[in-house]
Design a protein around this motif. Structure first.
Motif, mmCIF file in Angstrom:
data_model
loop_
_atom_site.group_PDB
_atom_site.id
_atom_site.type_symbol
_atom_site.label_atom_id
_atom_site.label_comp_id
_atom_site.label_asym_id
_atom_site.label_seq_id
_atom_site.Cartn_x
_atom_site.Cartn_y
_atom_site.Cartn_z
ATOM 1 N N LEU A 43 0.837 -1.207 0.000
ATOM 2 C CA LEU A 43 0.000 0.000 0.000
ATOM 3 C C LEU A 43 0.872 1.259 0.000
ATOM 4 C CD1 LEU A 43 -2.572 -1.472 2.472
ATOM 5 C CD2 LEU A 43 -3.146 -0.659 0.172
ATOM 6 N N ASP A 44 2.009 1.195 0.738
ATOM 7 C CA ASP A 44 2.922 2.340 0.765
ATOM 8 C C ASP A 44 3.546 2.579 -0.610
ATOM 9 O OD1 ASP A 44 2.430 2.769 3.412
ATOM 10 O OD2 ASP A 44 4.284 1.836 4.145
ATOM 11 N N ALA A 45 3.888 1.486 -1.298
ATOM 12 C CA ALA A 45 4.600 1.610 -2.578
ATOM 13 C C ALA A 45 3.670 1.925 -3.749
ATOM 14 C CB ALA A 45 5.363 0.307 -2.865
ATOM 15 N N LEU A 46 2.385 1.682 -3.564
ATOM 16 C CA LEU A 46 1.451 1.768 -4.688
ATOM 17 C C LEU A 46 1.394 3.147 -5.369
ATOM 18 C CD1 LEU A 46 -0.562 -0.065 -6.230
ATOM 19 C CD2 LEU A 46 -2.345 0.756 -4.675
ATOM 20 N N PRO A 47 1.268 4.253 -4.602
ATOM 21 C CA PRO A 47 1.165 5.551 -5.287
ATOM 22 C C PRO A 47 2.352 5.842 -6.203
ATOM 23 C CG PRO A 47 0.480 5.769 -3.003
ATOM 24 C CD PRO A 47 1.068 4.386 -3.144
ATOM 25 N N ALA A 48 3.576 5.560 -5.753
ATOM 26 C CA ALA A 48 4.755 5.837 -6.584
ATOM 27 C C ALA A 48 4.780 4.923 -7.806
ATOM 28 C CB ALA A 48 6.030 5.664 -5.758
ATOM 29 N N LEU A 49 4.441 3.655 -7.596
ATOM 30 C CA LEU A 49 4.420 2.704 -8.710
ATOM 31 C C LEU A 49 3.430 3.150 -9.792
ATOM 32 C CD1 LEU A 49 4.321 -1.162 -8.367
ATOM 33 C CD2 LEU A 49 2.665 -0.043 -9.815
ATOM 34 N N LEU A 50 2.248 3.540 -9.355
ATOM 35 C CA LEU A 50 1.226 3.945 -10.325
ATOM 36 C C LEU A 50 1.569 5.291 -10.959
ATOM 37 C CD1 LEU A 50 -2.076 2.782 -8.565
ATOM 38 C CD2 LEU A 50 -0.922 1.760 -10.540
ATOM 39 N N GLN A 51 2.124 6.193 -10.157
ATOM 40 C CA GLN A 51 2.544 7.497 -10.677
ATOM 41 C C GLN A 51 3.561 7.310 -11.800
ATOM 42 O OE1 GLN A 51 2.625 10.879 -8.284
ATOM 43 N NE2 GLN A 51 2.386 11.605 -10.369
ATOM 44 N N GLN A 52 4.521 6.398 -11.559
ATOM 45 C CA GLN A 52 5.543 6.134 -12.569
ATOM 46 C C GLN A 52 4.926 5.606 -13.859
ATOM 47 O OE1 GLN A 52 8.540 3.511 -10.922
ATOM 48 N NE2 GLN A 52 9.774 5.329 -10.459
ATOM 49 N N ALA A 53 3.845 4.850 -13.706
ATOM 50 C CA ALA A 53 3.162 4.306 -14.886
ATOM 51 C C ALA A 53 2.211 5.335 -15.496
ATOM 52 C CB ALA A 53 2.403 3.039 -14.500
ATOM 53 N N GLY A 54 2.152 6.539 -14.885
ATOM 54 C CA GLY A 54 1.327 7.610 -15.459
ATOM 55 C C GLY A 54 -0.095 7.661 -14.922
ATOM 56 N N PHE A 55 -0.311 7.013 -13.778
ATOM 57 C CA PHE A 55 -1.655 7.010 -13.190
ATOM 58 C C PHE A 55 -1.658 7.846 -11.916
ATOM 59 C CE2 PHE A 55 -1.479 3.399 -15.921
ATOM 60 C CZ PHE A 55 -2.756 3.186 -16.390
ATOM 61 N N ASP A 56 -2.242 9.030 -12.015
ATOM 62 C CA ASP A 56 -2.392 9.906 -10.854
ATOM 63 C C ASP A 56 -3.770 9.641 -10.272
ATOM 64 O OD1 ASP A 56 -0.778 11.757 -9.574
ATOM 65 O OD2 ASP A 56 -0.480 12.854 -11.473
ATOM 66 N N ILE A 57 -3.840 8.830 -9.238
ATOM 67 C CA ILE A 57 -5.144 8.370 -8.751
ATOM 68 C C ILE A 57 -5.921 9.532 -8.131
ATOM 69 C CG2 ILE A 57 -6.323 6.793 -7.160
ATOM 70 C CD1 ILE A 57 -5.007 5.397 -9.562
ATOM 71 N N THR A 58 -7.162 9.703 -8.617
ATOM 72 C CA THR A 58 -8.017 10.791 -8.122
ATOM 73 C C THR A 58 -9.292 10.260 -7.473
ATOM 74 O OG1 THR A 58 -8.995 10.928 -10.346
ATOM 75 C CG2 THR A 58 -7.215 12.468 -9.835
ATOM 76 N N ALA A 59 -9.530 8.938 -7.580
ATOM 77 C CA ALA A 59 -10.762 8.367 -7.029
ATOM 78 C C ALA A 59 -10.511 6.913 -6.635
ATOM 79 C CB ALA A 59 -11.887 8.434 -8.067
ATOM 80 N N LEU A 60 -11.221 6.484 -5.598
ATOM 81 C CA LEU A 60 -11.103 5.099 -5.110
ATOM 82 C C LEU A 60 -12.460 4.438 -5.177
ATOM 83 C CD1 LEU A 60 -9.109 5.786 -1.803
ATOM 84 C CD2 LEU A 60 -8.149 5.051 -4.007
ATOM 85 N N LEU A 61 -12.443 3.125 -5.461
ATOM 86 C CA LEU A 61 -13.695 2.389 -5.486
ATOM 87 C C LEU A 61 -13.424 0.977 -4.962
ATOM 88 C CD1 LEU A 61 -16.366 2.803 -8.118
ATOM 89 C CD2 LEU A 61 -15.827 0.476 -7.470
ATOM 90 N N ALA A 62 -14.339 0.436 -4.181
ATOM 91 C CA ALA A 62 -14.225 -0.952 -3.724
ATOM 92 C C ALA A 62 -15.398 -1.746 -4.294
ATOM 93 C CB ALA A 62 -14.231 -1.026 -2.201
ATOM 94 N N THR A 63 -15.101 -2.952 -4.801
ATOM 95 C CA THR A 63 -16.151 -3.748 -5.451
ATOM 96 C C THR A 63 -17.113 -4.368 -4.449
ATOM 97 O OG1 THR A 63 -14.704 -5.694 -5.460
ATOM 98 C CG2 THR A 63 -14.753 -4.327 -7.465
ATOM 99 N N HIS A 64 -16.632 -4.631 -3.219
ATOM 100 C CA HIS A 64 -17.518 -5.155 -2.171
ATOM 101 C C HIS A 64 -16.879 -4.923 -0.814
ATOM 102 C CE1 HIS A 64 -14.873 -8.507 -3.151
ATOM 103 N NE2 HIS A 64 -15.276 -9.206 -2.116
ATOM 104 N N ALA A 65 -17.609 -5.242 0.250
ATOM 105 C CA ALA A 65 -17.211 -4.788 1.589
ATOM 106 C C ALA A 65 -16.290 -5.753 2.327
ATOM 107 C CB ALA A 65 -18.459 -4.507 2.428
ATOM 108 N N ASP A 66 -15.759 -6.786 1.651
ATOM 109 C CA ASP A 66 -14.773 -7.634 2.322
ATOM 110 C C ASP A 66 -13.494 -6.817 2.558
ATOM 111 O OD1 ASP A 66 -16.508 -9.733 2.398
ATOM 112 O OD2 ASP A 66 -15.507 -10.934 0.862
ATOM 113 N N TYR A 67 -12.911 -6.999 3.758
ATOM 114 C CA TYR A 67 -11.830 -6.107 4.188
ATOM 115 C C TYR A 67 -10.657 -6.067 3.215
ATOM 116 C CZ TYR A 67 -9.293 -10.304 5.457
ATOM 117 O OH TYR A 67 -8.648 -11.496 5.399
#
Ligand SMILES: [Zn+2]
Length: 249
Positions: A43-67
């Protein structure tokens, strides 16, 4: 954690545990992260990994309520979590359950987290319905039966369909409600026909033919719970199978 591009505007990141997937989808200046990896370092590494791939995350979505699908805000604490209305209902009616199950899973795997799971003020979205992303819209389709809640997310312009905890190549159906589970598979069939990449909540992204084959295998399995689908006959899956048989067999 590994990342694989399934479209020029979509990348699937898979956790080291349970092959849990999350999918980043980009449209114009915006990008959405659907579901989440599990381990704190992922989870810590995810923003940098995605940023490098050109994905600046602006929204979050969960498909269901399992933790294991709700951890997006651990990577992006500044963003609100979007959920389908059935998931919002489940989170409201079972307050604290996701947090407790995460604590239990962490204890089992000796995982230490800096902060407990915080859902913040999650946003309830209509299902079936649409959610805007940049200059595009994502479709939300009901996907219940694995749990009492759930939504599949279809980025039709990119041909990317995130089906939530269905159509896994590594996990047999975990059935909460058999009729709803079957209804979800029927509902997914025409969406798969219109998709190029089908992303299960656990396992590898599939092409259309693989997803349709898994759908057939899962329907056959649900029809009497006679034997485990081919390729998924492991000790863990046999335990899930025993639970299915006890509840629905
Ligand atoms: Zn799951």
């Amino acid at each position: 954690m590994r990342a694989v591009g399934v479209h020029q505007d979509a990348v699937v990141v898979t956790s080291r545990i349970w092959q849990t997937t999350c999918t980043a989808i980009r449209a114009g200046e915006e990008a959405m992260l659907i579901d989440s990896p599990y381990f704190p370092d992922e989870l810590d590494a995810l923003p940098a990994l995605l940023q490098q791939a050109g994905f600046d995350i602006t929204a979050l979505l969960a498909t269901h309520a399992d933790y294991d699908h709700l951890l997006g805000r651990a990577a992006y604490p500044g963003l609100a979590l979007g959920v389908g209305e059935s998931t919002a209902r489940r989170l409201r009616s079972d307050p604290g359950v996701a947090q407790k199950e995460l604590r239990d899973a962490d204890a089992e795997h000796y995982v230490v987290r800096d902060r407990p799971l915080s859902l913040g003020s999650y946003q309830s979205l209509p299902v079936p319905g649409y959610v805007g992303l940049g200059d595009q819209e994502l479709e939300l389709h009901p996907a219940e039966g694995h749990t009492a809640d759930g939504a599949a997310v279809f980025a039709r312009w990119a041909g990317v369909l995130c089906v939530s905890d269905y159509l896994s190549d590594v996990e047999i159906p975990m059935v909460h409600d058999l009729e709803e589970y079957r209804a979800t598979l029927s509902r997914l069939a025409p969406l798969i026909e219109a998709a190029e990449a089908i992303v299960p909540g656990h396992g590898s992204p599939h092409d259309r033919d693989t997803a349709l084959r898994l759908l057939d295998e899962d329907l056959e399995y649900l029809d009497g719970f006679a034997k485990l689908p081919p390729g998924r006959d492991t000790a863990r899956q046999r335990a899930i199978h025993a639970d299915n048989v006890m509840k629905h067999g």
